[in-house]
Write a protein that holds these residues in place. Structure first.
Motif, PDB file in Angstrom:
ATOM      1  N   TRP A   5       0.833  -1.194   0.000  1.00 19.10           N
ATOM      2  CA  TRP A   5       0.000   0.000   0.000  1.00 19.10           C
ATOM      3  C   TRP A   5       0.873   1.250   0.000  1.00 19.10           C
ATOM      4  O   TRP A   5       1.813   1.368   0.767  1.00 19.10           O
ATOM      5  CB  TRP A   5      -0.939   0.004   1.201  1.00 19.10           C
ATOM      6  N   PHE A   6       0.548   2.166  -0.933  1.00 18.91           N
ATOM      7  CA  PHE A   6       1.206   3.466  -1.006  1.00 18.91           C
ATOM      8  C   PHE A   6       0.211   4.523  -0.553  1.00 18.91           C
ATOM      9  O   PHE A   6      -0.945   4.536  -0.992  1.00 18.91           O
ATOM     10  CB  PHE A   6       1.658   3.757  -2.439  1.00 18.91           C
ATOM     11  N   TYR A   7       0.660   5.418   0.332  1.00 22.16           N
ATOM     12  CA  TYR A   7      -0.224   6.455   0.864  1.00 22.16           C
ATOM     13  C   TYR A   7       0.326   7.829   0.511  1.00 22.16           C
ATOM     14  O   TYR A   7       1.488   8.137   0.770  1.00 22.16           O
ATOM     15  CB  TYR A   7      -0.348   6.322   2.379  1.00 22.16           C
ATOM     16  N   GLU A   8      -0.547   8.657  -0.076  1.00 21.38           N
ATOM     17  CA  GLU A   8      -0.184  10.038  -0.398  1.00 21.38           C
ATOM     18  C   GLU A   8      -0.943  10.981   0.528  1.00 21.38           C
ATOM     19  O   GLU A   8      -2.176  10.929   0.613  1.00 21.38           O
ATOM     20  CB  GLU A   8      -0.522  10.373  -1.854  1.00 21.38           C
ATOM     21  N   LYS A   9      -0.226  11.851   1.202  1.00 21.05           N
ATOM     22  CA  LYS A   9      -0.850  12.785   2.143  1.00 21.05           C
ATOM     23  C   LYS A   9      -1.368  14.007   1.376  1.00 21.05           C
ATOM     24  O   LYS A   9      -0.613  14.706   0.704  1.00 21.05           O
ATOM     25  CB  LYS A   9       0.150  13.221   3.207  1.00 21.05           C
ATOM     26  N   HIS A  10      -2.665  14.268   1.467  1.00 17.51           N
ATOM     27  CA  HIS A  10      -3.275  15.433   0.820  1.00 17.51           C
ATOM     28  C   HIS A  10      -3.431  16.606   1.784  1.00 17.51           C
ATOM     29  O   HIS A  10      -3.579  17.751   1.358  1.00 17.51           O
ATOM     30  CB  HIS A  10      -4.629  15.056   0.220  1.00 17.51           C
ATOM     31  N   SER A  11      -3.452  16.313   3.070  1.00 19.46           N
ATOM     32  CA  SER A  11      -3.469  17.350   4.100  1.00 19.46           C
ATOM     33  C   SER A  11      -2.894  16.708   5.356  1.00 19.46           C
ATOM     34  O   SER A  11      -2.688  15.484   5.388  1.00 19.46           O
ATOM     35  CB  SER A  11      -4.895  17.851   4.339  1.00 19.46           C
ATOM     36  N   TYR A  16      -4.652   9.536   0.776  1.00 20.89           N
ATOM     37  CA  TYR A  16      -5.251   8.655  -0.217  1.00 20.89           C
ATOM     38  C   TYR A  16      -4.366   7.414  -0.304  1.00 20.89           C
ATOM     39  O   TYR A  16      -3.133   7.535  -0.323  1.00 20.89           O
ATOM     40  CB  TYR A  16      -5.321   9.322  -1.586  1.00 20.89           C
ATOM     41  N   GLY A  17      -4.979   6.246  -0.369  1.00 26.29           N
ATOM     42  CA  GLY A  17      -4.208   5.015  -0.400  1.00 26.29           C
ATOM     43  C   GLY A  17      -4.415   4.242  -1.687  1.00 26.29           C
ATOM     44  O   GLY A  17      -5.519   4.215  -2.243  1.00 26.29           O
ATOM     45  N   TYR A  18      -3.350   3.629  -2.178  1.00 30.82           N
ATOM     46  CA  TYR A  18      -3.382   2.832  -3.400  1.00 30.82           C
ATOM     47  C   TYR A  18      -2.634   1.524  -3.161  1.00 30.82           C
ATOM     48  O   TYR A  18      -1.493   1.542  -2.687  1.00 30.82           O
ATOM     49  CB  TYR A  18      -2.696   3.573  -4.563  1.00 30.82           C
ATOM     50  N   GLU A  19      -3.256   0.420  -3.496  1.00 32.69           N
ATOM     51  CA  GLU A  19      -2.545  -0.849  -3.470  1.00 32.69           C
ATOM     52  C   GLU A  19      -1.776  -0.964  -4.778  1.00 32.69           C
ATOM     53  O   GLU A  19      -2.372  -0.944  -5.863  1.00 32.69           O
ATOM     54  CB  GLU A  19      -3.514  -2.017  -3.329  1.00 32.69           C
ATOM     55  N   VAL A  20      -0.470  -1.048  -4.712  1.00 33.42           N
ATOM     56  CA  VAL A  20       0.351  -0.993  -5.915  1.00 33.42           C
ATOM     57  C   VAL A  20       1.323  -2.166  -5.989  1.00 33.42           C
ATOM     58  O   VAL A  20       1.707  -2.752  -4.972  1.00 33.42           O
ATOM     59  CB  VAL A  20       1.160   0.325  -5.978  1.00 33.42           C
ATOM     60  N   SER A  21       1.685  -2.451  -7.221  1.00 42.29           N
ATOM     61  CA  SER A  21       2.790  -3.370  -7.481  1.00 42.29           C
ATOM     62  C   SER A  21       3.976  -2.530  -7.919  1.00 42.29           C
ATOM     63  O   SER A  21       3.943  -1.922  -8.998  1.00 42.29           O
ATOM     64  CB  SER A  21       2.418  -4.358  -8.592  1.00 42.29           C
TER      65      SER A  21
END
Length: 279
Positions: A5-11, A16-21
């Motif tokens: 899981w990759f997490y991008e902080k918007h505030s 926002y979280g994305y399950e990524v390869s």
């Protein structure tokens, strides 16, 4: 390939979280670069832990950053300057305009360009004979004699958010130099973030651009991966409004009616920027 899981902080309190390869990763001279695949969005380019573009929805941002300012020009476009845009998405959209004779892109990070050509979806655009690539500082380029003597019809500032090497692309001297590089009837555009998360960025961009251009406007496009309703600041060197497209052009997202509708803003955007609402 294992997923994570990759997490991008918007505030400070929102991610926002994305399950990524994971596909590729390196620390370039300027930033942390990642390529990853997500089941919903497809391939993703991530710089300094911020998603820059995705395979599924890249056309939304890239079409609104290219076709709208090109169509806002009062004549067929002949010359374009892209500041940033190393992934090639803006470039590919601009090249769809047959009147275009030359397009220059200035990006500071050669590795972003190389990896994008190898692993993303715009590689054919880099081979167009109308295209000139300059690997270097965009702010330094527009401040120089070469750019200011060449002049451009449209200048597109496709920069990341104002952090790291992109911070200078949000400051007053940069906008002043952009104006000097435009033809007398030219148009410039820049992204100004998602106001629900980045309201100060939009307010500041409008205020600074307005000190350098006689006509400044804001339009919008919905880019889900960036957080929703995104703001774009557009300005004309001769003071003409960019709200009416010169002629018809249709993309996957952009079209003539949407061009005009994109300038209808939420009330709080007018309050934030001080722009006047059309009655």
């Amino acid at each position: 390939m294992s997923k994570k899981w990759f997490y991008e902080k918007h505030s400070p309190s929102t991610v926002y979280g994305y399950e990524v390869s994971p596909v590729y990763e390196e620390k370039t001279k300027f930033q942390h670069l990642q390529i990853a695949d997500n089941e919903h969005f497809g391939r993703m380019l991530i710089l300094d832990e911020v998603v820059q573009t995705t395979e599924k929805e890249e056309f939304i941002y890239h079409e609104m950053m290219s076709h709208l300012p090109i169509m806002a020009l009062n004549r067929p476009v002949q010359s374009i300057l892209i500041i940033g845009g190393g992934d090639g998405g803006i470039l590919k959209q601009c090249l769809k305009h047959e009147s275009l004779k030359r397009i220059t892109m200035v990006d500071i990070d050669q590795r972003v360009i190389e990896i994008s050509k190898e692993m993303l979806f715009f590689s054919d655009a880099f081979d167009d004979p109308r295209f000139e690539l300059i690997v270097g500082d965009g702010a330094a380029y527009v401040a120089g004699e070469i750019a200011q003597s060449r002049k451009f019809d449209v200048i597109i500032v496709d920069s990341p958010d104002p952090i790291g090497p992109a911070k200078i692309l949000f400051e007053m001297p940069f906008y002043q130099d952009i104006r000097k590089c435009l033809n007398d009837d030219g148009v410039m555009v820049r992204q100004a973030g998602v106001p629900v998360f980045q309201a100060p960025e939009l307010k500041e961009a409008v205020e600074r651009v307005a000190r350098c251009f006689p006509k400044v406007e804001v339009y919008r496009g919905v880019v889900p991966v960036y957080g929703g309703d995104m703001a774009f600041v557009i300005a004309s060197a001769d003071g003409h409004s960019c709200k009416t497209p010169r002629t018809k052009f249709t993309g996957n997202y952009y079209n003539k009616p949407f061009h005009q509708a994109a300038f209808s803003l939420p009330t709080w955007w007018y309050d934030l920027t001080g722009l006047t609402m059309d009655e």
